[in-house]
Motif scaffolding. Structure first.
Motif, PDB file in Angstrom:
ATOM      1  N   THR A   1       0.697  -1.376  -0.108  1.00  0.00           N
ATOM      2  CA  THR A   1       0.298   0.053  -0.047  1.00  0.00           C
ATOM      3  C   THR A   1       0.307   1.208   0.307  1.00  0.00           C
ATOM      4  O   THR A   1       0.272   1.876  -0.235  1.00  0.00           O
ATOM      5  N   THR A   2       2.429   1.412   0.372  1.00  0.00           N
ATOM      6  CA  THR A   2       2.865   2.571   0.462  1.00  0.00           C
ATOM      7  C   THR A   2       3.846   2.488  -0.342  1.00  0.00           C
ATOM      8  O   THR A   2       3.439   3.777  -1.174  1.00  0.00           O
ATOM      9  N   MET A   3       4.289   1.819  -1.462  1.00  0.00           N
ATOM     10  CA  MET A   3       3.943   1.987  -2.075  1.00  0.00           C
ATOM     11  C   MET A   3       3.009   2.242  -3.905  1.00  0.00           C
ATOM     12  O   MET A   3       3.267   3.201  -4.706  1.00  0.00           O
ATOM     13  N   VAL A   4       1.301   2.093  -3.662  1.00  0.00           N
ATOM     14  CA  VAL A   4       0.470   2.733  -4.811  1.00  0.00           C
ATOM     15  C   VAL A   4      -0.244   3.799  -4.634  1.00  0.00           C
ATOM     16  O   VAL A   4      -0.339   3.964  -4.957  1.00  0.00           O
ATOM     17  N   ALA A   5      -0.337   4.134  -3.184  1.00  0.00           N
ATOM     18  CA  ALA A   5      -0.865   4.720  -2.464  1.00  0.00           C
ATOM     19  C   ALA A   5      -0.738   5.934  -1.313  1.00  0.00           C
ATOM     20  O   ALA A   5      -0.888   6.430  -0.742  1.00  0.00           O
ATOM     21  N   ASN A   6       0.671   5.569  -0.989  1.00  0.00           N
ATOM     22  CA  ASN A   6       1.571   6.013   0.492  1.00  0.00           C
ATOM     23  C   ASN A   6       0.182   6.027   1.403  1.00  0.00           C
ATOM     24  O   ASN A   6       0.174   6.782   1.877  1.00  0.00           O
ATOM     25  N   ALA A   7      -0.072   4.575   0.950  1.00  0.00           N
ATOM     26  CA  ALA A   7      -1.698   4.264   2.157  1.00  0.00           C
ATOM     27  C   ALA A   7      -1.186   2.652   3.413  1.00  0.00           C
ATOM     28  O   ALA A   7      -1.619   2.953   4.094  1.00  0.00           O
ATOM     29  N   ALA A   8       0.057   3.601   3.678  1.00  0.00           N
ATOM     30  CA  ALA A   8       0.538   2.244   4.809  1.00  0.00           C
ATOM     31  C   ALA A   8       0.502   2.734   6.075  1.00  0.00           C
ATOM     32  O   ALA A   8       0.268   2.119   7.049  1.00  0.00           O
ATOM     33  N   GLY A   9       0.360   3.895   6.348  1.00  0.00           N
ATOM     34  CA  GLY A   9       0.076   4.800   7.456  1.00  0.00           C
ATOM     35  C   GLY A   9      -1.154   4.134   7.978  1.00  0.00           C
ATOM     36  O   GLY A   9      -0.571   3.290   9.156  1.00  0.00           O
ATOM     37  N   PRO A  10      -2.156   4.043   7.464  1.00  0.00           N
ATOM     38  CA  PRO A  10      -3.304   3.077   8.455  1.00  0.00           C
ATOM     39  C   PRO A  10      -2.730   1.662   8.935  1.00  0.00           C
ATOM     40  O   PRO A  10      -3.161   1.353   9.714  1.00  0.00           O
ATOM     41  N   VAL A  11      -2.751   1.488   7.648  1.00  0.00           N
ATOM     42  CA  VAL A  11      -2.334  -0.411   7.902  1.00  0.00           C
ATOM     43  C   VAL A  11      -0.634  -0.494   8.968  1.00  0.00           C
ATOM     44  O   VAL A  11      -1.277  -1.431   9.715  1.00  0.00           O
ATOM     45  N   MET A  12      -0.192   0.287   9.046  1.00  0.00           N
ATOM     46  CA  MET A  12       0.483   0.093   9.941  1.00  0.00           C
ATOM     47  C   MET A  12       0.300   0.672  10.805  1.00  0.00           C
ATOM     48  O   MET A  12       0.871  -0.171  12.397  1.00  0.00           O
ATOM     49  N   SER A  13      -0.272   1.859  11.946  1.00  0.00           N
ATOM     50  CA  SER A  13      -0.621   2.532  12.365  1.00  0.00           C
ATOM     51  C   SER A  13      -1.977   1.342  13.172  1.00  0.00           C
ATOM     52  O   SER A  13      -1.568   0.776  14.726  1.00  0.00           O
ATOM     53  N   MET A  14      -2.467   0.389  12.597  1.00  0.00           N
ATOM     54  CA  MET A  14      -3.113  -1.099  13.105  1.00  0.00           C
ATOM     55  C   MET A  14      -2.414  -1.790  13.959  1.00  0.00           C
ATOM     56  O   MET A  14      -2.526  -2.439  14.611  1.00  0.00           O
ATOM     57  N   TYR A  15      -0.728  -2.074  13.295  1.00  0.00           N
ATOM     58  CA  TYR A  15      -0.151  -2.962  13.829  1.00  0.00           C
ATOM     59  C   TYR A  15       0.087  -3.205  14.773  1.00  0.00           C
ATOM     60  O   TYR A  15       0.619  -2.956  16.282  1.00  0.00           O
ATOM     61  N   PHE A  16       1.044  -1.121  14.882  1.00  0.00           N
ATOM     62  CA  PHE A  16       1.087  -0.932  16.070  1.00  0.00           C
ATOM     63  C   PHE A  16       0.654  -0.816  17.078  1.00  0.00           C
ATOM     64  O   PHE A  16       0.724  -0.974  18.224  1.00  0.00           O
ATOM     65  N   LEU A  17      -1.168  -0.430  16.871  1.00  0.00           N
ATOM     66  CA  LEU A  17      -2.178  -0.416  18.141  1.00  0.00           C
ATOM     67  C   LEU A  17      -2.180  -1.785  18.625  1.00  0.00           C
ATOM     68  O   LEU A  17      -3.002  -1.648  20.187  1.00  0.00           O
ATOM     69  N   ALA A  18      -2.150  -2.216  17.099  1.00  0.00           N
ATOM     70  CA  ALA A  18      -2.633  -3.610  18.242  1.00  0.00           C
ATOM     71  C   ALA A  18      -1.504  -4.528  18.985  1.00  0.00           C
ATOM     72  O   ALA A  18      -1.442  -5.586  20.357  1.00  0.00           O
ATOM     73  N   SER A  19      -0.178  -3.478  18.587  1.00  0.00           N
ATOM     74  CA  SER A  19       1.201  -4.144  19.209  1.00  0.00           C
ATOM     75  C   SER A  19       0.969  -3.787  20.934  1.00  0.00           C
ATOM     76  O   SER A  19       2.127  -3.593  22.106  1.00  0.00           O
ATOM     77  N   ARG A  20      -0.028  -2.792  21.245  1.00  0.00           N
ATOM     78  CA  ARG A  20      -0.294  -1.889  22.516  1.00  0.00           C
ATOM     79  C   ARG A  20       0.971  -1.044  22.810  1.00  0.00           C
ATOM     80  O   ARG A  20       1.707  -0.906  23.480  1.00  0.00           O
ATOM     81  N   PHE A  21       1.686  -0.153  21.994  1.00  0.00           N
ATOM     82  CA  PHE A  21       2.830   0.322  22.435  1.00  0.00           C
ATOM     83  C   PHE A  21       1.834   1.706  22.722  1.00  0.00           C
ATOM     84  O   PHE A  21       0.985   2.075  22.548  1.00  0.00           O
ATOM     85  N   GLU A  22       2.645   2.264  24.056  1.00  0.00           N
ATOM     86  CA  GLU A  22       2.569   3.208  24.655  1.00  0.00           C
ATOM     87  C   GLU A  22       3.067   4.661  23.644  1.00  0.00           C
ATOM     88  O   GLU A  22       3.705   4.293  22.325  1.00  0.00           O
ATOM     89  N   VAL A  23       2.607   5.883  23.727  1.00  0.00           N
ATOM     90  CA  VAL A  23       2.736   7.301  22.475  1.00  0.00           C
ATOM     91  C   VAL A  23       3.776   7.130  22.055  1.00  0.00           C
ATOM     92  O   VAL A  23       3.875   7.457  20.492  1.00  0.00           O
ATOM     93  N   LYS A  24       4.545   7.648  22.533  1.00  0.00           N
ATOM     94  CA  LYS A  24       5.975   7.199  22.402  1.00  0.00           C
ATOM     95  C   LYS A  24       7.137   6.863  21.711  1.00  0.00           C
ATOM     96  O   LYS A  24       7.169   6.607  20.278  1.00  0.00           O
ATOM     97  N   ALA A  25       6.475   5.061  21.631  1.00  0.00           N
ATOM     98  CA  ALA A  25       7.150   4.348  21.225  1.00  0.00           C
ATOM     99  C   ALA A  25       6.565   3.874  19.911  1.00  0.00           C
ATOM    100  O   ALA A  25       7.125   3.090  19.249  1.00  0.00           O
ATOM    101  N   PHE A  26       5.207   3.905  20.039  1.00  0.00           N
ATOM    102  CA  PHE A  26       4.724   3.793  18.617  1.00  0.00           C
ATOM    103  C   PHE A  26       4.740   4.927  17.575  1.00  0.00           C
ATOM    104  O   PHE A  26       5.200   4.750  16.282  1.00  0.00           O
ATOM    105  N   LEU A  27       5.063   5.874  18.226  1.00  0.00           N
ATOM    106  CA  LEU A  27       5.480   7.177  17.362  1.00  0.00           C
ATOM    107  C   LEU A  27       6.559   6.731  16.745  1.00  0.00           C
ATOM    108  O   LEU A  27       7.159   7.360  15.740  1.00  0.00           O
ATOM    109  N   GLY A  28       7.627   6.647  17.630  1.00  0.00           N
ATOM    110  CA  GLY A  28       9.319   6.488  17.284  1.00  0.00           C
ATOM    111  C   GLY A  28       9.435   5.245  16.160  1.00  0.00           C
ATOM    112  O   GLY A  28      10.016   5.459  15.226  1.00  0.00           O
TER     113      GLY A  28
END
Length: 247
Positions: A143-170
């Protein structure tokens, strides 16, 4: 200088501000920025134009959060992301823009649904699962290659991994910095990066910087629960936009 209307300049300026905010405070909002650029520029040119602005945002995110990354998660994702990225390169050579947008929109909504279900039913499944890393990573690369749309996909992965805010952003900062820089030669080879796009980028870079610093101020104050909900909301909004017909 490219001949854009005043309204078009306002739209891309707003998109540039959102890029800065997305990189340092509101992951997933980058899809809104991608949508803004695609609304006023030719689809493929918008992909190349926004890529360089995303890299500027990545550099500021790294500066602010680089020490908070979870490298174990990044290494686990790497093989699948590379595969997805290469598939995306091949696909972009002949893909129909409208069809690709809708497929990615469906994928994102499915990712949100599955992630929320897994998080509720099996809260540790994503963090420890290689299958999940392979699935999210390959989708993210594609999705990042075809539409610069990987943000939502990877956000869901990091969210599911239960990162706290700064670990998520880093972790997200390192992930997207590496991926977006890797995409530059492919995008150039496909003709997605144009002289006109570079001129637009030169005008908009200061707005990305302003958005990045504004995002840093927000991230230091946002509660974890609100952060999680914003990530989900922006992901759904981006997916729904991609499903809309292009006029």
């Amino acid at each position: 200088m490219p001949e854009l209307t005043a309204l078009a300049w306002i739209v891309v300026a707003a998109g540039a501000l959102i890029i800065g905010l997305a990189k340092t405070a509101l992951p997933g909002a980058g899809t809104v920025a991608a949508a803004a650029f695609a609304a006023v520029l030719p689809a493929k040119q918008s992909t190349g134009t926004i890529l360089l602005l995303l890299i500027v945002g990545d550099m500021f995110a790294l500066w602010m959060y680089r020490q908070h990354a979870d490298w174990r998660s990044l290494i686990r994702l790497a093989p699948a992301v590379i595969v997805g990225l290469l598939v995306g390169v091949a696909f972009m050579a002949f893909a129909d823009d409208d069809w690709v947008r809708r497929v990615i929109g469906v994928i994102l909504l499915a990712v949100v649904a599955v992630t929320l279900w897994r998080r509720r039913a099996r809260p540790d499944a994503v963090r420890s699962g290689r299958v999940a890393a392979a699935a999210y990573g390959s989708l993210g690369g594609f999705t990042t290659m075809v539409a610069n749309a990987a943000g939502p996909v990877m956000s869901m992965y990091f969210l599911a991994s239960r990162f706290e805010v700064k670990a998520f952003l880093g972790t997200a900062a390192w992930f997207f910095a590496i991926i977006n820089i890797t995409k530059v030669p492919f995008s150039a080879g496909l003709g997605l990066i144009t002289p006109q796009g570079l001129l637009i980028d030169a005008v908009l870079v200061p707005l990305v910087v302003i958005g990045a610093f504004g995002g840093r101020a927000i991230a230091s104050r946002v509660p974890q629960r609100l952060f999680d909900r914003l990530v989900i909301a922006f992901t759904i909004a981006g997916a729904l936009y991609l499903l809309l017909p292009v006029h």
